[in-house]
Design a protein around this motif. Structure first.
Motif, short mmCIF file in Angstrom:
data_model
loop_
_atom_site.label_atom_id
_atom_site.label_comp_id
_atom_site.label_asym_id
_atom_site.label_seq_id
_atom_site.Cartn_x
_atom_site.Cartn_y
_atom_site.Cartn_z
N LEU A 68 0.83 -1.21 0.00
CA LEU A 68 0.00 0.00 0.00
C LEU A 68 0.86 1.26 0.00
N PHE A 69 2.03 1.17 0.62
CA PHE A 69 2.89 2.35 0.78
C PHE A 69 3.82 2.56 -0.41
N ILE A 70 4.12 1.48 -1.17
CA ILE A 70 5.16 1.56 -2.19
C ILE A 70 4.86 2.64 -3.23
N ASN A 71 3.72 2.54 -3.88
CA ASN A 71 3.44 3.48 -4.97
C ASN A 71 3.17 4.92 -4.51
N PRO A 72 2.47 5.14 -3.38
CA PRO A 72 2.39 6.52 -2.89
C PRO A 72 3.75 7.13 -2.58
N ILE A 73 4.65 6.32 -1.98
CA ILE A 73 5.99 6.83 -1.68
C ILE A 73 6.74 7.15 -2.97
N ILE A 74 6.62 6.28 -3.96
CA ILE A 74 7.28 6.51 -5.24
C ILE A 74 6.76 7.80 -5.88
N PHE A 75 5.44 7.96 -5.90
CA PHE A 75 4.86 9.15 -6.52
C PHE A 75 5.32 10.43 -5.83
N VAL A 76 5.19 10.46 -4.51
CA VAL A 76 5.54 11.67 -3.76
C VAL A 76 7.04 11.96 -3.86
N VAL A 163 3.75 8.39 -14.32
CA VAL A 163 2.83 9.48 -13.93
C VAL A 163 3.55 10.49 -13.05
N ALA A 164 4.38 10.00 -12.13
CA ALA A 164 5.11 10.89 -11.24
C ALA A 164 6.11 11.76 -12.00
N ILE A 165 6.82 11.14 -12.96
CA ILE A 165 7.79 11.90 -13.76
C ILE A 165 7.08 12.99 -14.56
N LYS A 179 3.64 25.80 -3.90
CA LYS A 179 2.45 25.32 -3.17
C LYS A 179 2.39 23.80 -3.18
N VAL A 180 2.77 23.19 -4.31
CA VAL A 180 2.78 21.73 -4.40
C VAL A 180 3.80 21.15 -3.43
N VAL A 181 4.97 21.77 -3.35
CA VAL A 181 6.00 21.30 -2.42
C VAL A 181 5.50 21.42 -0.98
N GLU A 182 4.86 22.54 -0.66
CA GLU A 182 4.33 22.74 0.69
C GLU A 182 3.26 21.70 1.04
N PHE A 183 2.52 21.26 0.02
CA PHE A 183 1.47 20.26 0.26
C PHE A 183 2.04 18.85 0.36
N LEU A 184 2.95 18.49 -0.55
CA LEU A 184 3.46 17.12 -0.62
C LEU A 184 4.47 16.80 0.48
N THR A 185 5.18 17.79 0.98
CA THR A 185 6.20 17.52 2.02
C THR A 185 5.58 16.93 3.29
N PRO A 186 4.53 17.52 3.86
CA PRO A 186 3.91 16.88 5.04
C PRO A 186 3.24 15.56 4.69
N VAL A 187 2.73 15.44 3.47
CA VAL A 187 2.14 14.17 3.04
C VAL A 187 3.19 13.07 3.06
N SER A 188 4.38 13.40 2.55
CA SER A 188 5.49 12.44 2.53
C SER A 188 5.86 12.01 3.94
N LYS A 189 5.95 12.96 4.86
CA LYS A 189 6.30 12.64 6.24
C LYS A 189 5.24 11.75 6.89
N THR A 190 3.97 12.00 6.58
CA THR A 190 2.88 11.20 7.13
C THR A 190 2.94 9.76 6.61
N ILE A 191 3.23 9.61 5.31
CA ILE A 191 3.32 8.27 4.72
C ILE A 191 4.45 7.48 5.38
N PHE A 192 5.60 8.10 5.55
CA PHE A 192 6.73 7.40 6.17
C PHE A 192 6.47 7.12 7.65
N TRP A 193 5.74 8.00 8.32
CA TRP A 193 5.36 7.73 9.71
C TRP A 193 4.49 6.47 9.77
N GLY A 194 3.53 6.36 8.85
CA GLY A 194 2.69 5.17 8.80
C GLY A 194 3.49 3.93 8.49
N LEU A 195 4.48 4.07 7.60
CA LEU A 195 5.32 2.92 7.25
C LEU A 195 6.09 2.43 8.47
N HIS A 196 6.61 3.36 9.28
CA HIS A 196 7.33 2.95 10.49
C HIS A 196 6.45 2.10 11.40
#
Length: 435
Positions: A68-76, A163-165, A179-196
């Motif tokens: 579940l985490f692989i493709n969201p992490i790749i995209f972000v 799609v990510a490229i 604005k995209v960077v500001e949005f995706l950065t916390p999203v990325s941290k949340t995904i990795f927190w869930g992965l942990h």
């Protein structure tokens, strides 16, 4: 002692040991059905298949959650990496360099597999009567000609990568990039927190995977083909500690320190026989040891499809092994033909269900000199060799990322020194934030 009990590596290793004991002494418990039929469903970000038996249920559930985490992490990761990189020419340069690296290294892997199989000759003396015991029809029916379109269509990770490229390229030239960077950065941290949090379940997945393998196939199934198994494991070790050793040494990076750094992920891959189980965590650790986010995001997902060193070695050795079993003499031209065919067909191994046997059946059908029925010989021991394939694929993708990051001057050696010197800190199951 308290530090030991908070170390995830300790629990994964313990789980693997318990899985072996359960599978060997109580196989009926490990193979006890707990579902009437497998649970299968698809989301674009992942494909689930929860197996029916007790041991397989635990392993497949863990792997499905991690997927579940692989493709969201790749995209972000890729999108953020391209936007932050800014220079689109550099993005294309890194991608082209990665594909060239993959082709060179996997070709070396093919040659190593062929050479070792011809020197040790594991197929000599193997009795072909064992062929009657295997059903290979589902593999031969799927052994169709290699198709790049089918490869892309079946490989969701590759679709997400594209799609990510494209998203990163489009956004990088627009005013909304900040604005995209500001949005995706916390999203990325949340995904990795869930992965942990999910990785705390790794011992359960490793326990189930090992219990299933031992209970279903048993230690005794290894004996008739022990020479082949030993040859495969020795070849994989040679590839890692010779070929990949020199690849990293070119930039003064120690393969031994790197393996120690990712030992937790290696044990998870060993227990589950799946490189997917450790893929998101590998991406995070590569960033923490100094590889830039953009290089990690491009190289690791692409390598998962194109840089299958372990699978490539296994396929080449399996073809030579079956030729020896059936006393088929392969001249130099035929061996070169096999290498050429596998250079293409092995690239589709990550995108097809039952990939190893399907690709192998496709290759045997193409060269038309070795009976495809010989695949039945490999059915019993394939699961035991899948660990070696998965681990070698996993290490190979990590090494490729480090090499390309160094080559692109996108590598922080101070971070590497800290990461290699504080391995235990990255394995503490109580640690949520290491930044």
């Amino acid at each position: 002692m308290k530090k030991l009990f908070t170390n995830l590596t300790f629990w994964v290793l313990t789980a693997i040991t318990l899985g072996v004991l359960l599978g060997h002494y109580y196989p009926s418990v490990a193979l006890q059905p707990i579902l009437e039929k497998p649970i299968k469903f698809n989301l674009w970000i992942s494909e689930f298949e929860i197996k029916t038996t007790f041991s397989e249920f635990l392993s497949s559930l863990f792997i499905s959650i991690v997927k579940l985490f692989i493709n969201p992490i790749i995209f972000v990761t890729i999108t953020l990496g391209i936007i932050s990189m800014g220079d689109l020419k550099k993005v294309g340069k890194v991608g082209a360099k990665a594909l060239l690296y993959f082709e060179v290294v996997t070709t070396i892997a093919l040659i190593v597999g062929v050479l070792v199989a011809n020197i040790i000759r594991p197929g000599d003396g193997v009795m072909t009567e064992a062929i009657q015991g295997g059903d290979i029809s589902k593999y031969t029916k799927s052994a169709v000609a290699f198709s790049w379109w089918k490869f892309f269509w079946d490989n969701v990770t590759l679709q997400v990568l594209v799609v990510a490229i494209v998203s990163g390229i489009v956004i990088s030239g627009r005013s909304i990039r900040h604005k995209v960077v500001e949005f995706l950065t916390p999203v990325s941290k949340t995904i990795f927190w869930g992965l942990h949090k999910v990785m705390l379940l790794a011992p359960i997945g490793a326990f189930g995977g090992m219990a299933f393998t031992i209970s279903k196939y048993g230690i005794k199934t290894l004996l008739p083909l022990a020479k082949l198994m030993l040859t495969v494991y020795v070849t994989m070790a040679l590839f890692v500690f010779v070929v990949l050793y020199f690849v990293l040494r070119y930039y003064q990076v120690s393969i031994f320190k790197f393996l120690r750094y990712i030992r937790e992920e290696l044990l998870i891959v060993l227990g589950t026989s799946s490189s997917e189980a450790g893929l998101p965590s590998l991406m995070e650790k590569l960033e923490r040891m100094g590889c830039s986010k953009s290089v990690v995001g491009l190289v690791v997902p692409a390598g998962y499809s194109f840089n299958l060193d372990g699978t490539t070695i296994y396929l080449s050795m399996a073809v030579i092994f079956l030729a020896q079993v059936f006393n088929v003499h392969l001249d130099l031209g035929q061996i070169l033909t096999i290498i050429g065919i596998l250079m293409i067909t092995s690239k589709g191994a990550a995108g097809v269900t039952g990939s190893g046997f399907i690709v192998l059946a496709s290759t045997l059908s193409a060269i038309k000199v070795i009976p495809v029925e010989g695949l039945a010989l490999l059915l019993g021991v394939d699961r035991f060799m899948s660990e070696a394939r998965a681990i070698t694929n996993f290490i190979g993708n990590g090494v490729a990322t480090i090499w390309i990051a160094n080559n692109e001057k996108e590598f922080n050696r101070h971070k590497m020194g800290y990461a290699f010197g504080h391995v235990e800190r990255f394995e503490d199951i109580k640690t949520d934030n290491l930044d």
